[in-house]
Enzyme design. Structure first.
Site, PDB file in Angstrom:
ATOM      1  N   GLU A   1     -21.396 -27.452 -16.236  1.00  0.00           N
ATOM      2  CA  GLU A   1     -21.974 -27.710 -15.028  1.00  0.00           C
ATOM      3  C   GLU A   1     -21.648 -29.116 -14.195  1.00  0.00           C
ATOM      4  O   GLU A   1     -21.404 -29.993 -14.972  1.00  0.00           O
ATOM      5  CB  GLU A   1     -23.634 -27.756 -14.937  1.00  0.00           C
ATOM      6  CG  GLU A   1     -24.264 -28.671 -15.977  1.00  0.00           C
ATOM      7  CD  GLU A   1     -25.599 -28.206 -16.343  1.00  0.00           C
ATOM      8  OE1 GLU A   1     -26.366 -29.168 -15.455  1.00  0.00           O
ATOM      9  OE2 GLU A   1     -25.881 -27.557 -17.110  1.00  0.00           O
TER      10      GLU A   1
ATOM     11  N   TYR B   1     -18.167 -49.515 -15.878  1.00  0.00           N
ATOM     12  CA  TYR B   1     -19.269 -49.563 -16.568  1.00  0.00           C
ATOM     13  C   TYR B   1     -18.904 -48.549 -18.056  1.00  0.00           C
ATOM     14  O   TYR B   1     -19.140 -49.110 -19.127  1.00  0.00           O
ATOM     15  CB  TYR B   1     -20.310 -48.928 -15.955  1.00  0.00           C
ATOM     16  CG  TYR B   1     -21.623 -48.661 -16.452  1.00  0.00           C
ATOM     17  CD1 TYR B   1     -22.618 -49.762 -16.661  1.00  0.00           C
ATOM     18  CD2 TYR B   1     -21.919 -47.395 -17.281  1.00  0.00           C
ATOM     19  CE1 TYR B   1     -23.662 -49.544 -17.479  1.00  0.00           C
ATOM     20  CE2 TYR B   1     -23.327 -47.400 -17.903  1.00  0.00           C
ATOM     21  CZ  TYR B   1     -24.120 -48.577 -18.136  1.00  0.00           C
ATOM     22  OH  TYR B   1     -24.983 -48.115 -18.709  1.00  0.00           O
TER      23      TYR B   1
ATOM     24  N   GLU C   1     -31.982 -33.674 -10.818  1.00  0.00           N
ATOM     25  CA  GLU C   1     -31.307 -34.495 -10.040  1.00  0.00           C
ATOM     26  C   GLU C   1     -31.837 -34.517  -8.469  1.00  0.00           C
ATOM     27  O   GLU C   1     -31.543 -33.419  -7.850  1.00  0.00           O
ATOM     28  CB  GLU C   1     -29.855 -34.569 -10.071  1.00  0.00           C
ATOM     29  CG  GLU C   1     -29.200 -35.742  -9.797  1.00  0.00           C
ATOM     30  CD  GLU C   1     -29.312 -36.872 -11.045  1.00  0.00           C
ATOM     31  OE1 GLU C   1     -28.794 -37.956 -10.850  1.00  0.00           O
ATOM     32  OE2 GLU C   1     -29.694 -36.586 -12.303  1.00  0.00           O
TER      33      GLU C   1
ATOM     34  N   CYS D   1     -19.269 -76.299  -1.566  1.00  0.00           N
ATOM     35  CA  CYS D   1     -19.909 -77.635  -1.677  1.00  0.00           C
ATOM     36  C   CYS D   1     -18.886 -78.502  -1.967  1.00  0.00           C
ATOM     37  O   CYS D   1     -19.068 -80.016  -1.731  1.00  0.00           O
ATOM     38  CB  CYS D   1     -20.942 -77.668  -2.750  1.00  0.00           C
ATOM     39  SG  CYS D   1     -20.237 -77.414  -4.298  1.00  0.00           S
TER      40      CYS D   1
ATOM     41  N   LYS E   1     -21.751 -32.623 -12.721  1.00  0.00           N
ATOM     42  CA  LYS E   1     -23.104 -33.806 -13.087  1.00  0.00           C
ATOM     43  C   LYS E   1     -23.147 -34.481 -11.719  1.00  0.00           C
ATOM     44  O   LYS E   1     -22.229 -34.903 -11.004  1.00  0.00           O
ATOM     45  CB  LYS E   1     -22.290 -34.765 -13.922  1.00  0.00           C
ATOM     46  CG  LYS E   1     -23.057 -35.998 -14.196  1.00  0.00           C
ATOM     47  CD  LYS E   1     -22.203 -36.923 -15.313  1.00  0.00           C
ATOM     48  CE  LYS E   1     -22.961 -38.027 -15.572  1.00  0.00           C
ATOM     49  NZ  LYS E   1     -23.597 -38.976 -14.530  1.00  0.00           N
TER      50      LYS E   1
ATOM     51  N   ALA F   1     -16.274 -46.292 -14.073  1.00  0.00           N
ATOM     52  CA  ALA F   1     -15.148 -46.193 -14.824  1.00  0.00           C
ATOM     53  C   ALA F   1     -15.283 -47.857 -15.646  1.00  0.00           C
ATOM     54  O   ALA F   1     -15.176 -47.768 -16.784  1.00  0.00           O
ATOM     55  CB  ALA F   1     -13.869 -46.335 -14.083  1.00  0.00           C
TER      56      ALA F   1
ATOM     57  N   CYS G   1     -25.191 -77.295  -4.829  1.00  0.00           N
ATOM     58  CA  CYS G   1     -24.298 -76.313  -4.170  1.00  0.00           C
ATOM     59  C   CYS G   1     -25.074 -75.475  -3.395  1.00  0.00           C
ATOM     60  O   CYS G   1     -25.990 -74.771  -3.953  1.00  0.00           O
ATOM     61  CB  CYS G   1     -23.440 -75.475  -5.118  1.00  0.00           C
ATOM     62  SG  CYS G   1     -22.362 -74.194  -4.409  1.00  0.00           S
TER      63      CYS G   1
END
Length: 704
Positions: A124, A46, A182, A430, A126, A44, A451
């Site tokens: 279809e 992305y 896939e 640090c 995904k 979501a 650091c």
């Protein structure tokens, strides 16, 4: 700096800065997901980045970057596999998130085609897995390749042959047939695999998608063969003869050839039927036994698919209607601060474990200081202005099986005495001061290379797949070697063979190592003494410099000597080197400042010089620009076009390297005006911009 205002409220300078931020964030997400099989943000989040990027590009087309994320597919390729050039590009899909966006997609198709009749679509599931292309010649499987960046993938033929439900021979197929689908792993098989991993003391996979991708991309096919992978076919690429006249008939043909196809695929008419099928599949989602994250709609008529064609990275004839995120409520038990390689202090919610979408969640991202406070640096509210406190009941959402996010807080259940969270002003690793630059939402440690957290994270970045990719030296090995003082900076990695092959301290004597593994690492280190320029630039870990930017810099400067000299001589804000840096399409002032500053910091420069002494850096490959009379120009179409649709004209112009704008400005190079051209043509004339008719345009691009 993150700017969450509506796109139409941004100035041109603000839009350019936001596009630079979005490009960096999307590239980092692509690399984590496609290259490392380890996504770091939710689907979501992305999708939201991609949607905002495209919206800004549409509002400000002249700011569209040459490395626009809208044009990119997938991520960088892994080392260790031969490369395969796809005859037909493997593209990603446009996303829709509600009925309105699906209806808009259908309307755009109708306008493009000039079509007013009924349209048939397939719907279809995904599948959430890894895309794979299978090439058959004379009925025999000769090549299997991952999607990669859409143009070039990884050759995983021997690994693919081990997938049980993937046929290696076809009866009755065209002489040439490239089948696409896939690779995935079922929930049951995933649980069993992780059980075996745990029993063997090996790392567990985060989710089935990561397990499937990691299993297919093994250098040893025997490892892949031991993993229970499966395959659904849903498309095709190159072929010597058509499979059928429609999408649903072509899928039936693939099934007849022996491929597994998804039984939930349906033929639908119009948005109402598509939405009904989307709801039906979502209701069945939990019982399917494998992960899906939406429903894909495709125009069924293949002749119409060919007419619709493609954008830069997506087909016009298909769209993915994504599912909403999965939600749950739980209690926030604490907030931990992690320090990244650029010094960013990232808050992580420590949660009372809760099941979200079938997965137990104990941690979630809180993003930054402002997200916890409920108000950004400009005073704009986040979550209605509700802050987050330890002890609160919070809503957690998870989408795409990656890092969950705290989405909301229930103030009615807030414990008495719960105090507002005070974000640390010093680095927890640090003790250095942690500061926020004006307008930035992130607080950063100022300790730099002193650091320890930044040292370790930068070393991990240095050996990552898109950087030096040193086989046998992963994140855990880096942490262990750093903890014991064997490495502190990248140059130390190249000293490992000299320091720890013989003598009192030997790598082979460390826990988890032996003579063979130590020698393998030393050999891998030696092999990386020769490195491509773009990989080296990316590996330095300079803030804002991702893979795409590193490639742009490498192409522009050509050699390490030229790049290093330019960065050394450059001064922030002035001088020929600074102006030359800013002339690179995709490099703005923020990124340029980060680059120049890094090369002027004493500790950073010393680390770079020490590293360079160990390396032979290959010059960049310079590619010839697109040969086109409109390449790089901003073009505006106005009025009625009679020989092609507006969408077709735009697609043709962009294919030739032009940028198509919806408005005329002083930066416009060319206006193509058809009958009925109004204010845009007048504005072009007032600005002295060249204006031609449709026939002139066709002659210009050689299509007359």
């Amino acid at each position: 700096m993150q700017d969450e205002r509506p796109v139409d409220q941004l100035t041109e300078a603000e839009a350019a800065a936001e596009l630079a931020r979005l490009a960096e964030a999307i590239e980092a997400a692509n690399t984590a997901y496609h290259t490392h099989d380890a996504p770091q943000i939710s689907d979501a989040d992305y999708d939201a980045l991609k949607v905002r990027n495209r919206a800004i590009e549409e509002q400000f087309p002249e700011l569209r970057r040459s490395d626009s994320p809208s044009d990119r597919v997938g991520g960088a390729l892994a080392e260790g596999f031969a490369k395969v050039r796809h005859d037909v590009r493997m593209l990603s899909l446009e996303n829709a998130f509600d009925l309105a966006e699906v209806e808009d997609w259908i309307e755009r198709i109708r306008r493009y085609l000039g079509h007013v009749g009924d349209l048939l679509f397939t719907a279809e599931p995904k599948i959430d897995g890894l895309s794979l292309s299978l090439r058959y010649e004379k009925g025999r499987l000769v090549q299997a390749a991952t999607r990669g960046d859409g143009e070039t993938g990884e050759n995983v033929t021997e690994n693919a042959r081990t997938i049980a439900d993937l046929p290696t021979e076809l009866d009755g197929a065209p002489d040439l047939l490239e089948v696409r689908g896939e690779v995935y792993m079922s929930h049951e098989d995933f649980a069993a695999l992780n059980g075996r991993q745990e029993a063997a003391g090996q790392r567990l996979f985060a989710n089935p998608r990561n397990a499937a991708a990691g299993s297919l991309r093994q250098l040893d096919p025997a490892v892949t063969a031991s993993r229970p992978l499966r395959f659904f076919a849903y498309a095709w690429g190159a072929h010597s003869e058509p499979l059928a006249a429609t999408q649903h008939e072509a899928i039936a043909r693939l099934a007849a050839l022996g491929f597994a196809t998804n039984p939930l695929t349906r033929l639908c008419t119009g948005p109402e039927e598509l939405l009904a099928q989307h709801a039906q599949i979502e209701r069945q989602r939990a019982a399917l036994g494998y992960d899906i994250d939406g429903v894909v709609y495709k125009v069924d008529d293949l002749a119409l698919q060919r007419r619709l064609g493609f954008r830069a990275s997506t087909p016009r004839w298909a769209i993915a209607h994504k599912f909403a995120a999965q939600l749950a409520w739980t209690q926030l038990e604490g907030i931990d601060i992690q320090v990244g390689r650029t010094g960013a202090l990232s808050p992580v919610a420590r949660l009372k474990p809760v099941t979200v979408g079938g997965v137990v969640v104990a941690n979630a991202t809180l993003h930054n200081e402002d997200y916890i406070a409920g108000r950004d640096s400009k005073g704009q509210e986040i979550r209605g202005g509700k802050d987050i406190r330890v002890g609160d009941w919070v809503q957690v959402y998870r989408a795409g099986d990656v890092i969950p996010k705290v989405a909301d807080v229930d103030l009615d259940r807030r414990p008495e005495g719960a105090a507002p969270y005070r974000f640390p002003e010093t680095c927890p690793e640090c003790g250095s001061e942690a500061i926020r630059e004006p307008g930035d939402s992130v607080r950063r440690c100022t300790g730099g290379l002193i650091c320890p957290a930044q040292q370790v994270e930068r070393l991990k970045h240095f050996v990552s797949r898109a950087a030096f990719d040193i086989e046998g030296l992963g994140a855990k090995q880096v942490e262990a070697l750093w903890r014991d003082g064997w490495i502190r900076q990248p140059a130390d990695i190249f000293e490992l063979p000299n320091r720890y092959r013989d003598g009192m301290q030997r790598l082979e004597n460390r826990e988890g190592w032996g003579r063979k593994s130590a020698e393998n690492l030393f050999a891998a280190i030696e092999a990386r003494r020769r490195i491509a320029l773009h990989r080296l630039i990316f590996a330095l870990g300079i803030r804002h410099v991702g893979e795409t930017t590193a490639t742009l810099l490498a192409t522009h400067y050509g050699s390490w000597a030229a790049f290093e000299a330019a960065m050394t001589r450059a001064e922030v804000g002035a001088g020929p080197e600074w102006q030359d840096l800013l002339s690179i399409d995709g490099v703005g002032a923020v990124l340029a400042t980060s680059l120049v500053t890094a090369f002027h910091q004493e500790a950073e420069r010393a680390a770079v010089d020490a590293l360079a002494a160990h390396l032979t850096v290959e010059d960049a490959e310079v590619r010839a620009p697109v040969a086109s009379p409109v390449a790089g120009k901003i073009v505006v179409f106005t009025g009625t076009l009679e020989k092609m649709s507006r969408a077709e004209a735009k697609a043709r112009a962009e294919a030739l390297g032009a940028k198509v704008s919806g408005s005329v400005s002083a930066r416009t190079d060319l206006v193509v005006a058809g009958p009925g051209a109004g204010s845009k043509a007048k504005q072009a004339a007032a600005l002295g911009i060249e204006t031609i008719d449709e026939d002139g345009w066709l002659r210009l691009i050689g299509d007359a």
